[in-house]
Scaffold this motif. Structure first.
Motif, PDB file in Angstrom:
ATOM      1  N   ASN A  57      -4.332 -83.610  21.572  1.00 34.08           N
ATOM      2  CA  ASN A  57      -3.209 -83.070  20.816  1.00 34.08           C
ATOM      3  C   ASN A  57      -3.252 -83.627  19.404  1.00 34.08           C
ATOM      4  OD1 ASN A  57      -1.970 -81.445  22.773  1.00 34.08           O
ATOM      5  ND2 ASN A  57      -0.866 -83.176  23.657  1.00 34.08           N
ATOM      6  N   SER A  63       6.951 -82.628  16.847  1.00 38.53           N
ATOM      7  CA  SER A  63       7.219 -81.613  17.862  1.00 38.53           C
ATOM      8  C   SER A  63       7.604 -82.311  19.146  1.00 38.53           C
ATOM      9  CB  SER A  63       5.977 -80.748  18.090  1.00 38.53           C
ATOM     10  OG  SER A  63       6.139 -79.940  19.238  1.00 38.53           O
ATOM     11  N   THR A  64       8.551 -81.764  19.834  1.00 37.22           N
ATOM     12  CA  THR A  64       8.905 -82.292  21.156  1.00 37.22           C
ATOM     13  C   THR A  64       8.499 -81.300  22.234  1.00 37.22           C
ATOM     14  OG1 THR A  64      10.767 -83.549  20.277  1.00 37.22           O
ATOM     15  CG2 THR A  64      10.760 -83.111  22.643  1.00 37.22           C
ATOM     16  N   ARG A  65       9.061 -80.066  22.158  1.00 33.66           N
ATOM     17  CA  ARG A  65       8.844 -79.137  23.256  1.00 33.66           C
ATOM     18  C   ARG A  65       7.421 -78.605  23.309  1.00 33.66           C
ATOM     19  NH1 ARG A  65      13.646 -75.696  23.607  1.00 33.66           N
ATOM     20  NH2 ARG A  65      15.047 -77.047  22.538  1.00 33.66           N
ATOM     21  N   THR A  66       6.862 -78.253  22.170  1.00 36.17           N
ATOM     22  CA  THR A  66       5.515 -77.670  22.227  1.00 36.17           C
ATOM     23  C   THR A  66       4.486 -78.702  22.685  1.00 36.17           C
ATOM     24  OG1 THR A  66       6.064 -76.099  20.472  1.00 36.17           O
ATOM     25  CG2 THR A  66       3.738 -76.476  20.906  1.00 36.17           C
ATOM     26  N   ARG A  67       4.526 -79.908  22.124  1.00 41.59           N
ATOM     27  CA  ARG A  67       3.549 -80.920  22.530  1.00 41.59           C
ATOM     28  C   ARG A  67       3.734 -81.299  23.992  1.00 41.59           C
ATOM     29  NH1 ARG A  67       2.515 -86.980  20.108  1.00 41.59           N
ATOM     30  NH2 ARG A  67       3.962 -87.548  21.765  1.00 41.59           N
ATOM     31  N   THR A  68       4.979 -81.492  24.409  1.00 44.56           N
ATOM     32  CA  THR A  68       5.239 -81.833  25.806  1.00 44.56           C
ATOM     33  C   THR A  68       4.762 -80.729  26.736  1.00 44.56           C
ATOM     34  OG1 THR A  68       7.156 -83.159  25.170  1.00 44.56           O
ATOM     35  CG2 THR A  68       7.025 -82.461  27.468  1.00 44.56           C
ATOM     36  N   SER A  69       5.008 -79.473  26.347  1.00 44.46           N
ATOM     37  CA  SER A  69       4.594 -78.338  27.160  1.00 44.46           C
ATOM     38  C   SER A  69       3.071 -78.279  27.299  1.00 44.46           C
ATOM     39  CB  SER A  69       5.127 -77.052  26.534  1.00 44.46           C
ATOM     40  OG  SER A  69       4.795 -75.930  27.307  1.00 44.46           O
ATOM     41  N   GLU A  71       1.022 -80.808  26.987  1.00 47.81           N
ATOM     42  CA  GLU A  71       0.593 -81.973  27.767  1.00 47.81           C
ATOM     43  C   GLU A  71       0.827 -81.747  29.260  1.00 47.81           C
ATOM     44  OE1 GLU A  71       1.174 -86.834  27.946  1.00 47.81           O
ATOM     45  OE2 GLU A  71       2.001 -85.684  26.275  1.00 47.81           O
ATOM     46  N   LEU A  72       1.999 -81.222  29.620  1.00 50.86           N
ATOM     47  CA  LEU A  72       2.272 -80.930  31.024  1.00 50.86           C
ATOM     48  C   LEU A  72       1.301 -79.883  31.570  1.00 50.86           C
ATOM     49  CD1 LEU A  72       6.179 -80.865  31.009  1.00 50.86           C
ATOM     50  CD2 LEU A  72       4.732 -82.518  32.200  1.00 50.86           C
ATOM     51  N   ARG A  75      -2.143 -81.574  32.130  1.00 53.45           N
ATOM     52  CA  ARG A  75      -2.133 -82.520  33.245  1.00 53.45           C
ATOM     53  C   ARG A  75      -2.015 -81.801  34.591  1.00 53.45           C
ATOM     54  NH1 ARG A  75      -1.964 -87.669  31.453  1.00 53.45           N
ATOM     55  NH2 ARG A  75      -1.119 -88.078  29.365  1.00 53.45           N
ATOM     56  N   ASN A  83      -3.090 -87.976  23.111  1.00 52.82           N
ATOM     57  CA  ASN A  83      -2.173 -87.687  22.011  1.00 52.82           C
ATOM     58  C   ASN A  83      -2.622 -88.508  20.806  1.00 52.82           C
ATOM     59  OD1 ASN A  83      -0.324 -85.867  23.323  1.00 52.82           O
ATOM     60  ND2 ASN A  83       0.431 -87.614  24.487  1.00 52.82           N
TER      61      ASN A  83
END
Length: 316
Positions: A57, A63-69, A71-72, A75, A83
């Motif tokens: 990444n 960014s919170t939602r896009t990076r988390t999305s 990453e999830l 995984r 990251n």
């Protein structure tokens, strides 16, 4: 840019924009996302389809939602996720982005998820990638292709077909990469009419959105529409509008229940988030039965899983 995105065999090599990607490629990604969603809602917790793959990444914007999305998504497919710490990287010492990408690619990275404030940065990196794939997680006001895909998937969940729909996109269109990707995706899928609405100062030049209808009256824009996509408005943009504040913006361009009544009775309400409640959208509407905002969030994981598989899975 379609030549850069596709291999000589017509396979997806990078995902940089939905512009020119074509309906067949978009439907393939949506269908795959739907299949993955069915598997996970049927009880699957993780898959090993990308075991041994490394996804980096590269987020040069917060960014919170896009990076988390992303990453999830990675995984759940069994990939290793890195990251990249921009603040302590060599880019702060003058290293070029191309050299950073080459260095990380030499460490056997398979894909780079890139967000950057400057238009064209993901494409610029894709040009220099020798082996790895580049995914655009948002560049300037140019494109946010996975947001466009998850919006299409969400619409498809609620409507028999996208072809023939009338869609209104409302807010700061001029500066919105989400609006551009939504327009490209909706047009490829055969939407009948796409209306773009916002204050005149935040509307784009008409020739930058060919085929769309530009409107500065929200009541007119949402008349009899099937889908309403509200966009986030930054406070500094409101402050730059003469005679506007948050309350005035909501009165003229905010979505509330009385205004929603102008749309079709089965219209759905969307927002890419984060939402400014009471400015772009009334809180009761954001949480109401016609809102599909949280479905968009959930669908984002499956869309990003689908894209990663399309780019990286050997058996795809």
């Amino acid at each position: 840019m379609s030549d850069l995105q596709l291999s000589p065999q017509g396979r997806l090599r990078h995902l940089l924009t939905l512009e020119g990607l074509g309906r067949a490629h978009i439907e393939r990604l949506l269908d795959r996302a739907d299949e993955l969603r069915t598997r996970f809602r049927g009880g699957a917790r993780a898959l090993d389809l990308l075991e041994g793959r490394t996804i980096v990444n590269l987020f040069f914007e917060s960014s919170t939602r896009t990076r988390t999305s992303f990453e999830l998504a990675a995984r759940r497919l069994g990939a290793l996720v890195v990251n990249f710490d921009i603040a302590s990287s060599s880019t702060t010492k003058g290293e070029t982005l191309e050299d950073t990408l080459a260095t990380l690619e030499a460490m056997d990275s398979d894909a780079f998820v890139v967000r950057h404030k400057e238009n064209g940065t993901p494409a610029r990196l894709a040009l220099h990638a020798r082996r790895a794939s580049v995914l655009n997680a948002g560049d300037g006001n140019h494109a946010h292709p996975t947001q466009g895909l998850l919006d299409l998937l969400t619409i498809r969940d609620h409507k028999p077909r996208i072809e023939g729909l009338t869609v209104a996109i409302c807010g700061d269109i001029r500066h919105s990469r989400v609006a551009r990707s939504d327009v490209h995706g909706l047009a490829a899928m055969g939407a009948k009419e796409i209306r773009l609405c916002g204050p005149a100062a935040l509307l784009p030049e008409a020739d930058s959105f060919p085929g769309c209808t530009l409107v500065d009256d929200l009541d007119a824009a949402i008349e009899d529409v099937d889908v309403i996509i509200m966009l986030r408005i930054q406070k500094e943009r409101i402050d730059g509008l003469p005679g506007f504040d948050g309350a005035e913006y909501f009165q003229r361009y905010g979505l509330h229940r009385a205004r929603l009544a102008r749309a079709r009775s089965d219209a759905i309400v969307m927002h890419p988030g984060p939402m400014n409640r009471g400015i772009e959208i009334a809180s009761d509407l954001a949480d109401g039965p016609q809102s599909v905002v949280l479905e968009q969030v959930a669908n984002g994981i499956f869309v990003r899983m689908a894209v990663l598989l399309e780019l990286l899975h050997k058996q795809a």
